[in-house]
Write a protein that holds these residues in place. Structure first.
Motif, PDB file in Angstrom:
ATOM      1  N   ARG A  77       5.900  34.861 -80.275  1.00 26.86           N
ATOM      2  CA  ARG A  77       7.331  35.172 -80.226  1.00 26.86           C
ATOM      3  C   ARG A  77       7.575  36.676 -80.142  1.00 26.86           C
ATOM      4  NH1 ARG A  77       9.964  30.749 -84.508  1.00 26.86           N
ATOM      5  NH2 ARG A  77       9.100  28.905 -83.462  1.00 26.86           N
ATOM      6  N   VAL A  78       6.819  37.313 -79.265  1.00 26.22           N
ATOM      7  CA  VAL A  78       7.029  38.725 -78.997  1.00 26.22           C
ATOM      8  C   VAL A  78       7.264  38.910 -77.505  1.00 26.22           C
ATOM      9  CG1 VAL A  78       5.689  39.549 -80.963  1.00 26.22           C
ATOM     10  CG2 VAL A  78       4.537  39.168 -78.773  1.00 26.22           C
ATOM     11  N   ASN A  79       7.968  39.968 -77.170  1.00 28.28           N
ATOM     12  CA  ASN A  79       8.306  40.236 -75.783  1.00 28.28           C
ATOM     13  C   ASN A  79       7.256  41.145 -75.164  1.00 28.28           C
ATOM     14  OD1 ASN A  79       9.661  40.403 -73.352  1.00 28.28           O
ATOM     15  ND2 ASN A  79      11.034  42.023 -74.047  1.00 28.28           N
ATOM     16  N   VAL A  80       6.438  40.588 -74.289  1.00 28.55           N
ATOM     17  CA  VAL A  80       5.421  41.352 -73.573  1.00 28.55           C
ATOM     18  C   VAL A  80       5.600  41.100 -72.082  1.00 28.55           C
ATOM     19  CG1 VAL A  80       2.948  41.695 -73.160  1.00 28.55           C
ATOM     20  CG2 VAL A  80       3.758  41.250 -75.478  1.00 28.55           C
ATOM     21  N   ARG A  81       5.748  42.171 -71.329  1.00 30.23           N
ATOM     22  CA  ARG A  81       5.803  42.055 -69.872  1.00 30.23           C
ATOM     23  C   ARG A  81       4.365  41.963 -69.361  1.00 30.23           C
ATOM     24  NH1 ARG A  81       7.378  46.865 -65.667  1.00 30.23           N
ATOM     25  NH2 ARG A  81       6.164  47.969 -67.257  1.00 30.23           N
ATOM     26  N   VAL A  82       4.024  40.876 -68.708  1.00 29.02           N
ATOM     27  CA  VAL A  82       2.662  40.675 -68.221  1.00 29.02           C
ATOM     28  C   VAL A  82       2.652  40.786 -66.698  1.00 29.02           C
ATOM     29  CG1 VAL A  82       0.680  39.125 -68.135  1.00 29.02           C
ATOM     30  CG2 VAL A  82       2.135  39.170 -70.173  1.00 29.02           C
ATOM     31  N   LEU A  83       1.798  41.666 -66.183  1.00 27.23           N
ATOM     32  CA  LEU A  83       1.696  41.886 -64.745  1.00 27.23           C
ATOM     33  C   LEU A  83       0.266  41.642 -64.287  1.00 27.23           C
ATOM     34  CD1 LEU A  83       3.675  45.262 -64.569  1.00 27.23           C
ATOM     35  CD2 LEU A  83       4.571  42.956 -64.195  1.00 27.23           C
ATOM     36  N   ARG A  84       0.125  41.036 -63.136  1.00 31.69           N
ATOM     37  CA  ARG A  84      -1.206  40.811 -62.582  1.00 31.69           C
ATOM     38  C   ARG A  84      -1.491  41.879 -61.541  1.00 31.69           C
ATOM     39  NH1 ARG A  84      -3.213  37.380 -58.161  1.00 31.69           N
ATOM     40  NH2 ARG A  84      -5.476  37.186 -58.434  1.00 31.69           N
ATOM     41  N   GLY A  85      -2.611  42.558 -61.705  1.00 32.53           N
ATOM     42  CA  GLY A  85      -2.974  43.581 -60.744  1.00 32.53           C
ATOM     43  C   GLY A  85      -4.137  44.405 -61.238  1.00 32.53           C
ATOM     44  N   ASP A  86      -4.504  45.405 -60.466  1.00 24.85           N
ATOM     45  CA  ASP A  86      -5.693  46.212 -60.715  1.00 24.85           C
ATOM     46  C   ASP A  86      -5.339  47.465 -61.512  1.00 24.85           C
ATOM     47  OD1 ASP A  86      -8.277  47.152 -60.603  1.00 24.85           O
ATOM     48  OD2 ASP A  86      -8.060  48.009 -58.599  1.00 24.85           O
ATOM     49  N   LEU A  87      -5.718  47.501 -62.782  1.00 25.63           N
ATOM     50  CA  LEU A  87      -5.529  48.641 -63.673  1.00 25.63           C
ATOM     51  C   LEU A  87      -4.101  49.173 -63.606  1.00 25.63           C
ATOM     52  CD1 LEU A  87      -8.900  50.636 -63.469  1.00 25.63           C
ATOM     53  CD2 LEU A  87      -8.112  49.062 -65.239  1.00 25.63           C
ATOM     54  N   PHE A  88      -3.902  50.425 -63.155  1.00 24.40           N
ATOM     55  CA  PHE A  88      -2.591  51.045 -63.219  1.00 24.40           C
ATOM     56  C   PHE A  88      -1.721  50.750 -62.001  1.00 24.40           C
ATOM     57  CE2 PHE A  88      -5.213  54.370 -65.645  1.00 24.40           C
ATOM     58  CZ  PHE A  88      -4.930  53.787 -66.867  1.00 24.40           C
TER      59      PHE A  88
END
Length: 220
Positions: A77-88
């Protein structure tokens, strides 16, 4: 902190716990923007959110890892933006107060396949493929006064990491270390690592370190 994992996603281990401890010691300021790369299960990003980060972003190249991190954030129950990709890559142009990283760092003599679970730990002949890229790119993403926390094995060259970060005008030091027995992957590679001069004869333990690098405050 127990995390849901699925086959092919790195399960939180000693290095993850050591990085989370260093994050707690670093005292994440309320309102901080946090980025966790090579997030795996999302454990470190979630820890940052629970410690008070205003925004937490998690990035991983693996589709399974991204889905797992999203699921774990919801369960906590925490807000985390998750993105798929290579490092930065997915956060180019953004700035963060804290960047955490647990990159692949086990030396290997060939790259893992595109869908291999070994992508979570294999990192080139010297184990530095991901480490060097993080050292090269982190300073541009750190806000003034920002902090990078990165964990890796001493097998990969702690002095080299410190030197590379300092060349980018970051103040760098080892802030945590722990000696642990080889796990299954390191045991399976021990003969090769000794042949490459990365392990001493008879060595059966490795030291895992957390390196902290700070960007100077902007001066008016």
């Amino acid at each position: 902190m127990l995390m849901l994992t699925v086959p092919g996603v790195y399960r939180p281990q000693t290095d993850t716990r050591l990085l989370c401890e260093a994050l707690r010691t670093a005292s994440v300021a309320p309102g901080a923007a946090l980025l966790d790369v090579c997030t795996g299960s999302g454990a470190v990003a979630i820890a940052g959110a629970l410690l008070g980060a205003r925004s937490a972003t998690a990035v991983d190249l693996s589709r399974r890892a991204a889905l797992t991190a999203r699921a774990n954030a919801r369960l906590r129950r925490v807000n985390v933006r998750v993105l798929r990709g290579d490092l930065f890559g997915p956060v180019a142009g953004e700035r963060f107060d804290v960047i955490t990283a647990n990159p692949p760092y086990v030396p290997c003599d060939r790259p893992p396949g595109a869908h291999s679970r070994a992508r979570a730990w294999d990192a080139g002949r010297d184990g530095r493929d991901g480490i060097d890229r993080i050292c090269a790119g982190a300073a541009e993403l750190l806000a003034p006064g920002g902090t990078l926390l990165m964990v890796h094995s001493a097998v990969c060259g702690v002095a080299e990491t410190l030197g590379t970060l300092r060349e980018r005008n970051l103040k760098a030091a080892v802030v945590a270390r722990r000696t642990i027995p080889f796990g299954p992957v390191m045991r399976s590679r021990a003969a090769d690592l000794k042949a490459w001069g990365l392990l001493a004869p008879g060595q059966e333990h490795e030291e895992v370190v957390v390196i902290r690098a700070d960007r100077a405050e902007k001066r008016g």
